[in-house]
Design a protein around this motif. Structure first.
Motif, PDB file in Angstrom:
ATOM      1  N   GLN A  56      73.441  36.470   0.681  1.00 10.57           N
ATOM      2  CA  GLN A  56      73.702  37.901   0.636  1.00 10.57           C
ATOM      3  C   GLN A  56      72.924  38.500  -0.521  1.00 10.57           C
ATOM      4  N   GLN A  58      72.090  41.989  -2.786  1.00 12.60           N
ATOM      5  CA  GLN A  58      72.622  43.282  -3.228  1.00 12.60           C
ATOM      6  C   GLN A  58      71.477  44.197  -3.604  1.00 12.60           C
ATOM      7  N   ARG A  59      71.545  45.436  -3.160  1.00  7.81           N
ATOM      8  CA  ARG A  59      70.617  46.465  -3.644  1.00  7.81           C
ATOM      9  C   ARG A  59      71.359  47.789  -3.731  1.00  7.81           C
ATOM     10  N   ASP A  60      71.088  48.532  -4.762  1.00  2.10           N
ATOM     11  CA  ASP A  60      71.749  49.821  -4.963  1.00  2.10           C
ATOM     12  C   ASP A  60      73.258  49.659  -4.770  1.00  2.10           C
ATOM     13  N   ASP A  61      73.834  50.430  -3.843  1.00  5.58           N
ATOM     14  CA  ASP A  61      75.277  50.355  -3.622  1.00  5.58           C
ATOM     15  C   ASP A  61      75.621  49.689  -2.298  1.00  5.58           C
ATOM     16  N   THR A  62      74.714  48.853  -1.791  1.00  4.67           N
ATOM     17  CA  THR A  62      74.957  48.164  -0.527  1.00  4.67           C
ATOM     18  C   THR A  62      74.514  46.716  -0.624  1.00  4.67           C
ATOM     19  N   SER A  63      74.887  45.920   0.357  1.00  2.00           N
ATOM     20  CA  SER A  63      74.448  44.521   0.419  1.00  2.00           C
ATOM     21  C   SER A  63      74.154  44.184   1.871  1.00  2.00           C
ATOM     22  N   PHE A  64      73.380  43.136   2.073  1.00  2.00           N
ATOM     23  CA  PHE A  64      73.041  42.717   3.432  1.00  2.00           C
ATOM     24  C   PHE A  64      72.839  41.210   3.462  1.00  2.00           C
ATOM     25  N   ARG A 113      72.458  44.823   9.803  1.00  3.62           N
ATOM     26  CA  ARG A 113      73.784  44.485   9.256  1.00  3.62           C
ATOM     27  C   ARG A 113      74.653  43.746  10.278  1.00  3.62           C
ATOM     28  N   GLY A 134      65.737  53.040   3.932  1.00  2.00           N
ATOM     29  CA  GLY A 134      66.667  51.988   3.531  1.00  2.00           C
ATOM     30  C   GLY A 134      66.167  50.621   3.929  1.00  2.00           C
ATOM     31  N   ASP A 138      65.528  47.350   1.699  1.00  3.78           N
ATOM     32  CA  ASP A 138      66.003  45.995   2.004  1.00  3.78           C
ATOM     33  C   ASP A 138      64.873  44.989   1.856  1.00  3.78           C
TER      34      ASP A 138
END
Length: 286
Positions: A56, A58-64, A113, A134, A138
């Motif tokens: 996983q 993490q970038r900014d305020d999201t994760s993928f 996602r 976005g 990613d």
């Protein structure tokens, strides 16, 4: 050759709907250049088949989620999906790339996602709903993850939608060291290839009918823009080949045939992979 061939489980039929504004901006689609039949694919996020490691990012305020295969501390390559999502074909490409000498560490970011198109309408819906800026973020986070985890240099490759995003990466992601794109050019709204900063190699089929996106006219226009960028570049056009000609898994071949793509040019595929290997080796191992 591949150690593992990933396949899907059932098939479905539908027709194409509208195109994503950033993906196919100003592109012209007619009955002759749509993709009327496709087969169902599985979500990679529910498929824990080896030899991939799920991570996983993490970038900014999201994760993928992302999927990694290959040698530790090897040059890195981010492999970007087609419009289906992370399906059997991008996994097969990643396996093949990881096995190339001198060895590469390949990372597939899950841009959707965890979602994968089960038919053309769903794949179109997923692509239409994609946050393209976005997606570039990613890819940048994926490049940086590889650099922070043993890869001194990192390239980006992709196919169709992923090909367009790969070229966009050469413009928008300064950490990228090389790009190889297959049959896809970004819209001018997303990225201008004349401003590319990383070396770009691109591959197109002469009989590709996706007008303005991956046909011969688009390929030649890309070449002119890359000339203006001043970066090293190559644009290769393969006679007698249509869209997605690199998809050579048994199921990928069947899927192309349902699209009306009957070409099976193994020599062109091997030549493209050879050029891919030479390009990535040149710019990622020097």
């Amino acid at each position: 050759m591949f150690n593992t061939i990933y396949t899907s489980s059932r098939s479905t039929t539908t027709t194409i709907s509208r195109a994503s504004r950033l993906f196919f901006a100003t592109k012209t689609f007619t009955k002759s250049n749509t993709c009327p039949h496709f087969t169902t694919v599985r979500s990679m996020s529910t498929d824990s088949s080896p030899p991939f490691t799920k991570i996983q990012i993490q970038r900014d305020d999201t994760s993928f989620d992302a999927y990694v295969i290959g040698k530790d501390n090897a040059p890195g390559i981010v492999a970007v999906q087609e419009w289906w999502g992370v399906d059997f074909e991008i996994k097969n490409h990643a396996v093949k790339i990881s096995q190339m000498e001198p060895g590469f560490k390949v990372l597939i970011p899950d841009l959707y996602r965890g979602k994968v198109g089960l038919n053309v309408a769903e794949a179109q819906h997923l692509m239409d709903g994609l946050d393209w800026q976005g997606a570039v973020k990613d890819i940048r986070a994926s490049v940086n993850w590889l650099k922070q985890n043993g890869s001194n240099k990192v390239g980006v490759t992709g196919f169709c939608m992923g090909g367009a995003l790969s070229i966009a990466s050469s413009v928008l992601i300064p950490e990228v060291d090389a790009v190889v794109a297959f049959y896809g050019v970004p819209s001018s709204e997303l990225a201008d290839p004349s401003k590319a900063k990383a070396p770009v190699q691109a591959h197109f089929g002469e009989q590709d009918t996706f007008v303005g996106f991956s046909d011969v006219t688009a390929a030649k226009a890309l070449e002119e823009k890359l000339k203006g960028s001043g970066i090293p570049h190559e644009v290769h056009i393969y006679p007698g080949n249509g869209h997605a000609f690199m998809n050579r898994s048994p199921e990928g071949i069947d899927r192309r045939k349902t699209m009306g793509l009957q070409d099976e040019d193994e020599a062109a595929v091997e030549q493209a992979w050879s050029r891919f290997k030479s390009w990535m080796t040149q710019y990622l191992t020097a």
